[in-house]
Design an enzyme around this catalytic site. Structure first.
Site, short mmCIF file in Angstrom:
data_model
loop_
_atom_site.label_atom_id
_atom_site.label_comp_id
_atom_site.label_asym_id
_atom_site.label_seq_id
_atom_site.Cartn_x
_atom_site.Cartn_y
_atom_site.Cartn_z
N CYS A 167 0.88 -1.18 0.00
CA CYS A 167 0.00 0.00 0.00
C CYS A 167 0.92 1.23 0.00
O CYS A 167 2.04 1.17 -0.47
CB CYS A 167 -0.95 -0.02 1.20
SG CYS A 167 -0.11 0.11 2.79
N TYR A 168 0.44 2.34 0.50
CA TYR A 168 1.25 3.56 0.50
C TYR A 168 2.37 3.51 1.54
O TYR A 168 3.52 3.78 1.26
CB TYR A 168 0.38 4.79 0.77
CG TYR A 168 -0.58 5.08 -0.34
CD1 TYR A 168 -0.18 5.76 -1.49
CD2 TYR A 168 -1.90 4.66 -0.26
CE1 TYR A 168 -1.06 6.01 -2.52
CE2 TYR A 168 -2.79 4.92 -1.29
CZ TYR A 168 -2.37 5.59 -2.41
OH TYR A 168 -3.25 5.83 -3.43
#
Length: 108
Positions: A65-66
């Site tokens: 993810c980020y």
């Protein structure tokens, strides 16, 4: 069922090695198109069914993810779907890009 954490150094070793694994990026479609770890597949509601169907349950999955937070929830969900080896990438794509900026793939 649970997941494990994977650090960037381990991911680099896996990418250089022979063991097959699947990288699943759960960021939004625009971010994924603009830059991702080479070989990643985009995992969202639209692609989840096909990915679950196509991927053997003993294939290791690495969720990106980020920043390494949302991927933990996705990794737990995938483990609940019967995958035996699920990992959340610590630091996420942001940390990967900071340390491996020359190794980022873009385009659709």
């Amino acid at each position: 069922m649970s997941f494990e954490h994977l650090d960037l150094a381990s991911l680099a070793q896996w990418r250089d090695g022979e063991q097959p694994f699947v990288l699943l990026d759960i960021r939004d479609p625009l971010s994924f198109t603009q830059g991702r770890i080479p070989g990643s597949r985009h995992l969202d509601n639209a692609s989840a069914g096909a990915i679950l169907e196509e991927t053997p349950r003993d294939t290791p999955l690495v969720v990106v993810c980020y920043h390494g937070h949302s991927s933990q929830q996705a990794a737990a969900w995938l483990a609940g779907q019967g995958f035996e080896k699920v990992y959340s990438l610590d630091g996420g794509f942001t940390q990967y890009q900071l340390t491996h900026g020359d190794d980022v793939e873009s385009g659709s």
